[in-house]
Design an enzyme around this catalytic site. Structure first.
Site, PDB file in Angstrom:
ATOM      1  N   GLU A 102     -72.605  11.642 -79.730  1.00 24.14           N
ATOM      2  CA  GLU A 102     -71.717  12.735 -79.322  1.00 24.14           C
ATOM      3  C   GLU A 102     -71.769  13.943 -80.254  1.00 24.14           C
ATOM      4  O   GLU A 102     -70.756  14.291 -80.908  1.00 24.14           O
ATOM      5  CB  GLU A 102     -70.271  12.223 -79.207  1.00 24.14           C
ATOM      6  CG  GLU A 102     -70.111  11.075 -78.236  1.00 24.14           C
ATOM      7  CD  GLU A 102     -68.659  10.673 -78.003  1.00 24.14           C
ATOM      8  OE1 GLU A 102     -67.775  11.178 -78.703  1.00 24.14           O
ATOM      9  OE2 GLU A 102     -68.413   9.851 -77.113  1.00 24.14           O
ATOM     10  N   GLU A 158     -70.974   4.383 -73.698  1.00 24.04           N
ATOM     11  CA  GLU A 158     -69.529   4.241 -73.906  1.00 24.04           C
ATOM     12  C   GLU A 158     -68.814   4.549 -72.605  1.00 24.04           C
ATOM     13  O   GLU A 158     -69.120   5.549 -71.941  1.00 24.04           O
ATOM     14  CB  GLU A 158     -68.984   5.228 -74.953  1.00 24.04           C
ATOM     15  CG  GLU A 158     -69.251   4.875 -76.377  1.00 24.04           C
ATOM     16  CD  GLU A 158     -68.603   5.854 -77.347  1.00 24.04           C
ATOM     17  OE1 GLU A 158     -67.548   6.453 -77.018  1.00 24.04           O
ATOM     18  OE2 GLU A 158     -69.166   6.021 -78.443  1.00 24.04           O
ATOM     19  N   ARG A 208     -73.717  -2.385 -79.518  1.00 30.17           N
ATOM     20  CA  ARG A 208     -74.053  -1.080 -80.106  1.00 30.17           C
ATOM     21  C   ARG A 208     -73.089  -0.809 -81.248  1.00 30.17           C
ATOM     22  O   ARG A 208     -71.873  -0.733 -81.036  1.00 30.17           O
ATOM     23  CB  ARG A 208     -73.952   0.003 -79.032  1.00 30.17           C
ATOM     24  CG  ARG A 208     -74.120   1.408 -79.556  1.00 30.17           C
ATOM     25  CD  ARG A 208     -74.134   2.436 -78.428  1.00 30.17           C
ATOM     26  NE  ARG A 208     -74.163   3.768 -78.994  1.00 30.17           N
ATOM     27  CZ  ARG A 208     -73.140   4.626 -78.976  1.00 30.17           C
ATOM     28  NH1 ARG A 208     -72.014   4.315 -78.385  1.00 30.17           N
ATOM     29  NH2 ARG A 208     -73.266   5.804 -79.534  1.00 30.17           N
ATOM     30  N   HIS A 234     -72.533   8.211 -86.348  1.00 30.84           N
ATOM     31  CA  HIS A 234     -71.300   8.293 -85.560  1.00 30.84           C
ATOM     32  C   HIS A 234     -70.243   8.920 -86.467  1.00 30.84           C
ATOM     33  O   HIS A 234     -69.227   8.307 -86.781  1.00 30.84           O
ATOM     34  CB  HIS A 234     -70.906   6.903 -85.052  1.00 30.84           C
ATOM     35  CG  HIS A 234     -69.924   6.907 -83.921  1.00 30.84           C
ATOM     36  ND1 HIS A 234     -70.141   6.240 -82.728  1.00 30.84           N
ATOM     37  CD2 HIS A 234     -68.709   7.477 -83.799  1.00 30.84           C
ATOM     38  CE1 HIS A 234     -69.103   6.407 -81.936  1.00 30.84           C
ATOM     39  NE2 HIS A 234     -68.206   7.155 -82.557  1.00 30.84           N
ATOM     40  N   ASN A 254     -72.053   8.879 -72.607  1.00 33.50           N
ATOM     41  CA  ASN A 254     -70.653   8.492 -72.817  1.00 33.50           C
ATOM     42  C   ASN A 254     -69.808   9.249 -71.813  1.00 33.50           C
ATOM     43  O   ASN A 254     -69.856  10.487 -71.758  1.00 33.50           O
ATOM     44  CB  ASN A 254     -70.191   8.838 -74.236  1.00 33.50           C
ATOM     45  CG  ASN A 254     -70.852   7.945 -75.285  1.00 33.50           C
ATOM     46  OD1 ASN A 254     -71.665   7.077 -74.956  1.00 33.50           O
ATOM     47  ND2 ASN A 254     -70.493   8.152 -76.534  1.00 33.50           N
TER      48      ASN A 254
END
Ligand code: IFM
Length: 468
Positions: free
Chosen positions: A175, A373, A90, A132, A304
């Site tokens: 996130e 994650e 990833r 990200h 995550n």
């Protein structure tokens, strides 16, 4: 589903755990944290390039200009993963590396195309994350501007035009709690704002970008590809049964966890969170159709997980906080080991999280869970050759969390993979290069040196079997 537990009786607790057929084992990274080559091929600044130049924003003024130089060493990194036996990788794409405004940057596109080809040639499944955190700095207002969500769809489609024939799994955001509340309310991450209303705007626009992009990629792919989003969950426990402690825990959990998963999975913001945030919530924020777009069905929810937090009610904190609905939250540390981040090691929190998500949200919708994650920073002590024996620290952390994933599967959670964070020691955002999450060390000369945890994790991945 093949699911076997052989109790081999070690210490009366260790088991030989077989993961289901097809379970994905891999590792994860992100563009700004590893690529370097900050301005190669016409790449313009992202908000992180700019933030790193702000005095005091990042420890020792460090930045991602060189990072792990993955941009030039990607073939070596892919070979490393193949040698370890990892089946999924990833990675994220740097938006400003592939687009300057509307203009496609061919060198950046070529880089990701070569990376994908290299992965496929080595039998590794590419898993692409679109965002990200490295937003083009030139976008006016960043995520507080609704137009950024439209621009994100254009970016996703441009990338899909180039890579959609070879990349099967697409994650929109990584996130969004970090790229909204941590970035626009607490000011700890780029762009470093401290405005609670702005953080809610950013969070909603990120979710909108996610929903619109799923719709656009779905239309482009005709259901060929696997689409989803990755959320960071920090489960919250109340320090006591008192009404005050329970309420503070509810409020932290509301913005940290439910603010994101509920609109995606149920099509609405949680009512209690809307109430908690009423003082900051902009009236013009949510337009008709937004929540329907945000809840466009996905295939996979990326999870995550690093730790679980206990909170009690205390004095309201002065100064910026990401917990905008709970400035009075005080974290209570338990008698648990901590990582170098000061995060408590609580593997059972991952089991509880996965079963909660499956039961309350994803199971009935047929959405798979993948741990996108999980990992830990420790103060590694390399020997004279740069080798890190992290058997007692990182390896043990990974082993216990993988066992928790296996337990969750045993309880019925549909968990389809686990990606260790991170493949490489890298740029840990505002904390610079000191916090080492890699299963592979990267030394001052940028040499890659697999740690003990890498060899061990490769064996788990190759055999889909864990002793733990
Ligand atoms: O390094 C980060 C990553 O970028 C996002 N998830 C958490 C990791 C460790 O802090």
């Amino acid at each position: 589903m093949l699911f076997i537990n052989h109790d081999i009786g070690w210490a009366g607790r260790l088991m030989l755990r077989q993961f289901p057929r097809g379970f994905r084992f891999g590792s994860a990274t992100s563009a700004y944290q590893i690529e370097g080559a900050a301005h190669a091929g016409g790449r313009q600044d992202s908000i992180w390039d700019v933030f790193c130049r702000v005095p005091g924003a990042v420890v020792r003024g460090e930045n991602g200009d060189v990072a792990c130089d993955h941009y030039h060493r990607y073939a070596e990194d892919v070979a490393l993963m193949a040698d370890l036996g990892l089946g999924t990788y990833r990675f994220s794409v740097s938006w400003p590396r592939v687009l300057d405004g509307d203009r496609v940057l061919p060198e950046g596109m070529d880089f990701y195309s070569r990376l994908v080809d290299e992965l496929l040639a080595k039998g590794i499944e590419p898993w692409l994350t679109l965002y990200h955190w490295d937003l083009p700095a030139a976008l006016p207002g960043g995520w507080t501007n609704r137009d950024t969500a439209s621009r994100f769809v254009d970016y996703a489609l441009a990338l899909h035009d180039r890579l959609g024939d070879r990349v099967r799994t697409w994650t929109t955001l990584n996130e969004p709690w970090c790229s909204s509340f941590l970035s626009y309310a607490a000011g700890i991450h780029a762009p470093g704002q401290t405005d609670a209303a702005a953080s809610i705007r950013a969070a909603h626009h990120l979710l909108l970008a996610h929903g619109w992009t799923v719709q656009a990629l779905r239309a482009a792919d005709d259901h060929e590809n696997e689409l989803g989003v990755t959320l960071n969950f920090t489960p919250v426990i109340s320090a006591s049964q008192s009404a005050a402690d329970r309420d503070v825990a509810r409020r932290v959990d509301g913005t940290a966890n439910r603010f994101f998963v509920e609109p995606i999975m149920t099509g609405d913001y949680p009512a209690d969170v809307r109430d908690d945030l009423a003082g900051y919530w902009p009236d013009d924020l949510v337009h008709e159709g937004d929540l329907a777009a945000i809840s466009t069905p996905i295939d996979v929810l990326g999870v995550n997980y690093y730790t679980t937090n206990v909170f009690r009610a205390g004095e309201a904190e002065a100064g910026p906080t990401p917990h905008i609905a709970a400035p009075d939250a005080v974290q209570v540390l338990r008698d648990l080991p901590q990582t170098a981040m000061g995060w408590e090691v609580d593997p059972d929190g991952l089991r509880r999280l996965l079963t909660w998500l499956h039961t309350d949200y994803t199971g009935s919708a047929g959405v798979k869970l993948v741990v996108t994650e999980n990992g830990a920073a420790f103060d590694d002590q390399p020997d004279a050759d740069g080798y890190v024996d992290d058997t007692a620290t990182r390896l043990e952390y990974l082993r216990r969390h993988l066992a928790a994933v296996h337990d969750a599967i045993g309880e019925g959670a549909d968990v389809d993979g686990y990606l260790a964070w991170s493949l490489l020691d890298n740029f840990e955002w505002a904390l610079g290069y000191d916090k080492r999450f890699g299963i592979v060390a990267v030394d001052a000369e940028l040499r890659r040196i697999p740690k003990a945890s890498a060899a061990w994790y490769g064996q788990v991945a190759r055999t889909a079997t864990l002793i733990g």
